[in-house]
Scaffold this motif. Structure first.
Motif, mmCIF file in Angstrom:
data_model
loop_
_atom_site.group_PDB
_atom_site.id
_atom_site.type_symbol
_atom_site.label_atom_id
_atom_site.label_comp_id
_atom_site.label_asym_id
_atom_site.label_seq_id
_atom_site.Cartn_x
_atom_site.Cartn_y
_atom_site.Cartn_z
ATOM 1 N N SER A 1 -2.380 -2.334 -0.965
ATOM 2 C CA SER A 1 -1.781 -2.815 -2.015
ATOM 3 C C SER A 1 -2.612 -3.562 -3.062
ATOM 4 O O SER A 1 -2.525 -3.689 -4.397
ATOM 5 C CB SER A 1 -0.745 -4.160 -1.430
ATOM 6 N N ASP B 1 -4.220 -0.842 -4.911
ATOM 7 C CA ASP B 1 -3.303 -0.030 -5.904
ATOM 8 C C ASP B 1 -2.916 -1.327 -7.086
ATOM 9 O O ASP B 1 -2.827 -0.411 -8.108
ATOM 10 C CB ASP B 1 -1.843 0.196 -5.042
ATOM 11 N N PHE C 1 -2.720 0.058 -10.918
ATOM 12 C CA PHE C 1 -1.581 -0.342 -11.697
ATOM 13 C C PHE C 1 -1.898 -1.366 -12.874
ATOM 14 O O PHE C 1 -1.618 -1.035 -14.100
ATOM 15 C CB PHE C 1 -0.487 -0.845 -10.850
ATOM 16 N N THR D 1 -4.873 12.921 -0.099
ATOM 17 C CA THR D 1 -5.071 11.436 -0.017
ATOM 18 C C THR D 1 -6.683 11.094 0.831
ATOM 19 O O THR D 1 -7.298 11.990 1.169
ATOM 20 C CB THR D 1 -4.326 10.836 1.060
ATOM 21 N N ALA E 1 -3.903 5.862 4.271
ATOM 22 C CA ALA E 1 -4.064 6.845 3.175
ATOM 23 C C ALA E 1 -3.878 6.438 1.810
ATOM 24 O O ALA E 1 -2.931 5.631 1.623
ATOM 25 C CB ALA E 1 -2.994 7.830 3.640
ATOM 26 N N PRO F 1 -3.797 7.676 -2.452
ATOM 27 C CA PRO F 1 -3.855 9.061 -3.228
ATOM 28 C C PRO F 1 -5.401 9.189 -3.884
ATOM 29 O O PRO F 1 -5.823 8.013 -4.456
ATOM 30 C CB PRO F 1 -2.942 8.745 -4.084
ATOM 31 N N ARG G 1 -5.370 8.233 -7.533
ATOM 32 C CA ARG G 1 -5.232 6.890 -8.228
ATOM 33 C C ARG G 1 -6.681 6.115 -8.122
ATOM 34 O O ARG G 1 -6.902 5.294 -9.029
ATOM 35 C CB ARG G 1 -4.323 5.943 -7.236
ATOM 36 N N THR H 1 2.141 -5.426 -6.977
ATOM 37 C CA THR H 1 1.874 -4.628 -5.744
ATOM 38 C C THR H 1 1.812 -5.752 -4.650
ATOM 39 O O THR H 1 2.686 -5.588 -3.768
ATOM 40 C CB THR H 1 0.635 -3.851 -5.751
ATOM 41 N N VAL I 1 4.586 -8.133 -4.573
ATOM 42 C CA VAL I 1 6.025 -7.259 -3.690
ATOM 43 C C VAL I 1 5.970 -7.250 -2.474
ATOM 44 O O VAL I 1 6.676 -7.431 -1.624
ATOM 45 C CB VAL I 1 6.271 -6.236 -4.753
ATOM 46 N N ALA I 2 4.466 -6.962 -2.033
ATOM 47 C CA ALA I 2 4.322 -6.336 -0.565
ATOM 48 C C ALA I 2 4.396 -7.992 0.276
ATOM 49 O O ALA I 2 5.078 -7.805 1.400
ATOM 50 C CB ALA I 2 3.278 -5.750 -0.330
ATOM 51 N N ASN J 1 6.532 1.642 -9.222
ATOM 52 C CA ASN J 1 5.461 1.921 -8.060
ATOM 53 C C ASN J 1 6.083 1.564 -6.759
ATOM 54 O O ASN J 1 6.260 0.301 -6.653
ATOM 55 C CB ASN J 1 4.239 1.092 -8.547
ATOM 56 N N GLN K 1 4.306 1.683 -3.892
ATOM 57 C CA GLN K 1 3.349 1.441 -3.048
ATOM 58 C C GLN K 1 3.541 0.220 -1.995
ATOM 59 O O GLN K 1 3.446 0.548 -0.848
ATOM 60 C CB GLN K 1 2.008 1.430 -3.643
ATOM 61 N N PRO K 2 3.995 -1.019 -2.405
ATOM 62 C CA PRO K 2 4.000 -1.993 -1.670
ATOM 63 C C PRO K 2 5.065 -1.875 -0.684
ATOM 64 O O PRO K 2 4.869 -2.303 0.515
ATOM 65 C CB PRO K 2 4.349 -3.203 -2.615
ATOM 66 N N TYR K 3 6.303 -1.033 -1.025
ATOM 67 C CA TYR K 3 7.243 -0.844 -0.085
ATOM 68 C C TYR K 3 6.752 0.364 0.839
ATOM 69 O O TYR K 3 7.324 0.197 2.229
ATOM 70 C CB TYR K 3 8.736 -0.313 -0.649
ATOM 71 N N ALA L 1 3.677 0.782 2.114
ATOM 72 C CA ALA L 1 2.967 0.027 2.998
ATOM 73 C C ALA L 1 3.876 -0.819 3.978
ATOM 74 O O ALA L 1 3.335 -0.751 5.219
ATOM 75 C CB ALA L 1 2.208 -1.035 2.445
ATOM 76 N N GLN L 2 4.848 -1.375 3.603
ATOM 77 C CA GLN L 2 5.646 -2.099 4.527
ATOM 78 C C GLN L 2 6.354 -1.102 5.681
ATOM 79 O O GLN L 2 6.362 -1.691 6.796
ATOM 80 C CB GLN L 2 6.822 -2.682 3.777
ATOM 81 N N LYS M 1 3.680 -0.457 8.072
ATOM 82 C CA LYS M 1 3.550 -1.535 8.792
ATOM 83 C C LYS M 1 4.621 -1.796 9.841
ATOM 84 O O LYS M 1 4.273 -2.293 11.148
ATOM 85 C CB LYS M 1 3.407 -2.769 8.129
ATOM 86 N N LYS N 1 8.020 11.578 -4.215
ATOM 87 C CA LYS N 1 6.524 11.768 -4.781
ATOM 88 C C LYS N 1 5.669 10.757 -4.189
ATOM 89 O O LYS N 1 4.540 11.253 -3.484
ATOM 90 C CB LYS N 1 6.274 11.856 -6.161
ATOM 91 N N GLN N 2 5.764 9.594 -4.276
ATOM 92 C CA GLN N 2 5.059 8.640 -3.934
ATOM 93 C C GLN N 2 5.073 8.328 -2.102
ATOM 94 O O GLN N 2 3.992 8.172 -1.624
ATOM 95 C CB GLN N 2 5.264 7.154 -4.230
ATOM 96 N N ARG O 1 5.179 11.004 -0.393
ATOM 97 C CA ARG O 1 4.198 12.222 -0.003
ATOM 98 C C ARG O 1 2.847 11.508 -0.304
ATOM 99 O O ARG O 1 1.836 11.624 0.613
ATOM 100 C CB ARG O 1 4.506 13.395 -0.754
ATOM 101 N N ASP O 2 2.576 11.114 -1.462
ATOM 102 C CA ASP O 2 1.030 10.630 -1.947
ATOM 103 C C ASP O 2 0.443 9.632 -1.054
ATOM 104 O O ASP O 2 -0.646 9.824 -0.870
ATOM 105 C CB ASP O 2 1.341 10.127 -3.570
ATOM 106 N N PHE O 3 1.386 8.699 -0.683
ATOM 107 C CA PHE O 3 0.663 7.670 0.257
ATOM 108 C C PHE O 3 0.908 8.214 1.733
ATOM 109 O O PHE O 3 0.781 7.330 2.762
ATOM 110 C CB PHE O 3 1.351 6.371 0.080
ATOM 111 N N GLY O 4 1.025 9.576 1.942
ATOM 112 C CA GLY O 4 0.811 9.943 3.415
ATOM 113 C C GLY O 4 1.930 10.076 4.483
ATOM 114 O O GLY O 4 1.828 10.149 5.649
#
Lengths: 292, 390
Positions: free
Chosen positions: A11, A14, A18, A133, A140, A142, A145, A256, A259-260, B215, B217-219, B221-222, B225, B245-246, B248-251
């Motif tokens: 995060s 990223d 961003f 990635t 992982a 990307p 990015r 990021t 929000v996380a 974006n 990404q933070p979700y 990542a959750q 986890k 798409k994300q 997939r992008d974040f694996g």
């Protein structure tokens, strides 16, 4: 790695990506507004135009991306020049007239783009070489990015050097501080205005080309981008490159890492941050030395 | 030169301006109901703004049915009056008022957004004009006499999927959805069948800010986890493309199975997602590859006419035209809005590309639901999930 950073490491990275994207977009808005006193609400549209250029020209090769970058810069420059031309007659009538005019332009252009590209979101894929990635400490991330972070950081440095360290930048800042004096020195003020506007607009469109795989083109993206840019400009401080960078990186992390960590407050984080910054520093984090 | 800046005021003003949207619409002459002349049907669909793609699908589905039946519904020539729903309840309401009061249409079909259908409810109920809606159907829309939906109630795709995911996941399931009414409806629908079937959630469900989230990404990542064995998500439109798409992008694709109501991979968004959508499992009342007689009449003709496979939105509009076709025919010699509405209530089984269905007492379909998987960029039916709506 220890727990907290490990869990939020991606995060944080990223947030930088961003944030740099937001910087590339917002710095033009900040300079044109802060220095040239033109409020351009068509700024998100310049991003969207760049993103559509990326969609149209991306063919999976690095050359396609390069071509899109050149075309995007051209589209942005021309768009910026056209916007300068259109907003010039309103220069003495204040920001509200500029806001109404440029917002009207966004509606018209948005409908034209929708007519040309359809109502669907058409996200672009990065060039084949930059897909997939990489492993960042077991997570992982990307490839594109990461590359984006490098390219955008280079752009940020370039913008900083030109506006704050070169004689050209000095001329621009002098124009802002005292137009009559610069005019008396024999400089065509309008050229400076066109130049700054076109450069800011070109940055937004280039941001659209580079950002297309992250914030793809489609109806509504222009508004999202405009709102984020306005937030960055307000948080960072008007008319300063360093302010735009500070604001963008902060908002990037809020969107990021914030929000996380606090997902239940996600809808309020963005504007909460803006409120907090304005209460503590009403002129933004790094207000322009010329205007403040 | 310029004085003080007031950034806060400017942002507030700009944001307010951004929220306003223009509306417009086609305009044709007015006319009273004539017993022998053509009947006027209003199509209330977005012609501009974010929902334009859905509006196009719905318009095409409706027009295809009429074209396939010689430009007639119930044996009467049809004049279709299109009005732009736009993006907001206000623009939708203005367009609906025009259709009902100015164009004096016999009946209306369309309506993409739940906000619009809530906003125009009273107009149709008090005006006694039937609205055969082909998309929007919030759970809160009940007790109406003139509003029908050929689609489904918002929480049904989630309901259809709950039991199946509980059986297949083999561990806790992460639930994530767009933070607005439709997202909450879907999640509640999902939980209503998922939890009783023994499903376990990986933490609380997460609602992402709508429409602001670009974006994810933070979700994502959750999700990683949380140790979830599967994900249930609700997204549509642009957010569906970004999310997939994300993912997939974040694996996460290929590692954690992704389940969703069908909108995640329906229509234009599927094209946008490209190969990132492969393997996604969705529940919907329709798939273009369904093997039945009505779909053989519908799907190939639709693809031939418009160059892409039909969506559930197009199919529901085709069915809306079919409902009106049968009802106008049944109304016989006294074709008025009220007689057509009474006939809709009696219309019985509809032989549809989705399989046979009928209206329940709430005015929504009792219909089969399907599990679909995206294979090589195309939604393909893998099994039936049972009937809902009864």
């Amino acid at each position: 790695m220890s727990g907290w950073l490990d869990g939020n490491f991606v995060s944080v990275i990223d947030g930088v990506a961003f944030g740099l994207l937001l910087f590339t977009i917002a710095v033009g808005l900040s300079l044109v507004f802060g220095m040239m006193d033109v409020l351009n609400l068509a700024h998100g549209t310049l991003y969207l135009a760049g993103a559509y250029v990326a969609y149209a020209l991306s063919d999976g090769t690095l050359w396609g991306l390069l071509l899109a970058l050149l075309a995007g810069a051209l589209v942005g420059t021309m768009g910026g020049a056209a916007l300068t031309f259109l907003t010039q007659p309103l220069a003495r009538r204040g920001h509200l007239d500029q806001a109404v005019l440029t917002l009207g332009i966004t509606f018209i252009v948005a409908d034209l783009l929708a007519a040309a590209f359809g109502g669907d979101v058409l996200p672009t894929d990065p060039p084949t070489a930059l897909r997939g990635t990489v492993d960042l400490l077991g997570h992982a991330y990307p490839v594109y990015r990461l590359v984006f972070i490098g390219v955008a950081a280079g752009l940020a440095l370039l913008v900083y050097l030109v506006f704050e360290r070169s004689s050209l930048g000095a001329l621009v800042r002098a124009t802002v501080a005292d137009r009559d004096m610069v005019r008396a020195l024999g400089v065509d003020i309008r050229k400076v205005l066109y130049g700054v506007f076109a450069a800011g607009a070109a940055l937004a469109s280039v941001g659209g080309v580079l950002g297309a795989p992250i914030l793809g083109p489609g109806p509504g993206v222009d508004e999202t981008v405009l709102v984020l840019s306005l937030v960055v400009v307000v948080v960072g401080g008007l008319g300063s490159v360093r302010g735009a960078l500070a604001g963008a990186l902060l908002i990037g992390q809020v969107q990021t890492l914030g929000v996380a960590l606090l997902p239940e407050y996600a809808p309020f984080l963005l504007f909460g941050t803006m409120l907090l910054v304005l209460v503590v520093r009403p002129h933004g984090l790094v207000p322009s030395a010329v205007r403040a | 030169m310029a004085g003080r800046f007031r950034p806060v005021g400017l942002v507030a003003a700009s944001t307010a301006l951004l929220l306003t949207t223009a509306c417009g619409g086609a305009s044709l002459g007015t006319g009273e109901d004539k017993q022998s002349g053509p009947v006027k049907i209003g199509l209330l669909v977005p012609q501009s703004g974010t929902y334009k793609a859905l509006g196009d699908d719905m318009k095409q589905g409706f027009e295809l049915y009429v074209a396939q039946h010689g430009g007639k519904l119930g044996g009467r020539e049809v004049e279709i009056v299109v009005a732009d729903e736009g993006e907001t309840a206000d623009s939708g309401k203005a367009a609906a008022e025009k259709l009902v009061k100015q164009d004096r249409v016999l009946a209306v079909s369309g309506v993409v957004s739940s906000a619009t259908i809530n906003g125009v409810k009273d107009l149709f109920e008090t005006g006694k004009v039937p609205l055969v809606g082909s998309n929007a159907s919030p759970t809160t829309l009940t007790g109406t006499k003139y509003i029908w939906r050929t689609s489904y109630v918002n929480d049904e795709p989630g309901k259809a999927l709950g039991k199946h995911v509980a059986e297949q996941a083999g561990g806790p399931v992460f639930v994530i959805a767009a933070g607005y009414q439709a997202g909450k409806d879907e999640v509640e629908g999902f939980k209503s069948t998922f939890l009783p079937a023994g499903g376990k959630m990986a933490g609380e469900e997460v609602y992402t800010p709508f429409p602001g989230t670009k974006n994810f990404q933070p979700y994502l990542a959750q999700i990683e986890k949380s140790g979830a064995k599967a994900v249930f998500s609700f997204y549509a439109g642009g957010a569906a493309v970004d999310f997939v798409k994300q993912y997939r992008d974040f694996g996460l694709a290929g590692k954690i199975p992704l389940y969703a109501p069908g909108f995640l991979t329906e229509g234009g968004v599927l094209k946008g997602q490209g190969e990132a959508a492969n393997g996604i499992l969705t529940a919907l009342n329709y798939s273009a590859d369904l093997d039945n007689a009505a779909n053989k009449q519908f799907a190939p003709a639709y693809t031939a006419a418009y160059g892409s496979a039909p969506t559930t939105y197009a199919m529901a509009s085709w069915d809306a035209a079919q409902v009106l076709d049968k009802a106008i025919k049944a109304a016989g010699s006294t074709v008025t809005s009220e007689s057509v509405n009474a006939a809709i209530a009696q219309v019985g089984d509809i032989d549809s590309p989705r399989g046979t269905w009928r209206f329940n007492s709430g005015g929504t379909p009792v219909q089969p639901w399907y599990l679909r998987e995206v294979k090589q960029g195309v939604n393909t039916v893998s099994s039936e999930l049972g009937r809902l709506g009864g």
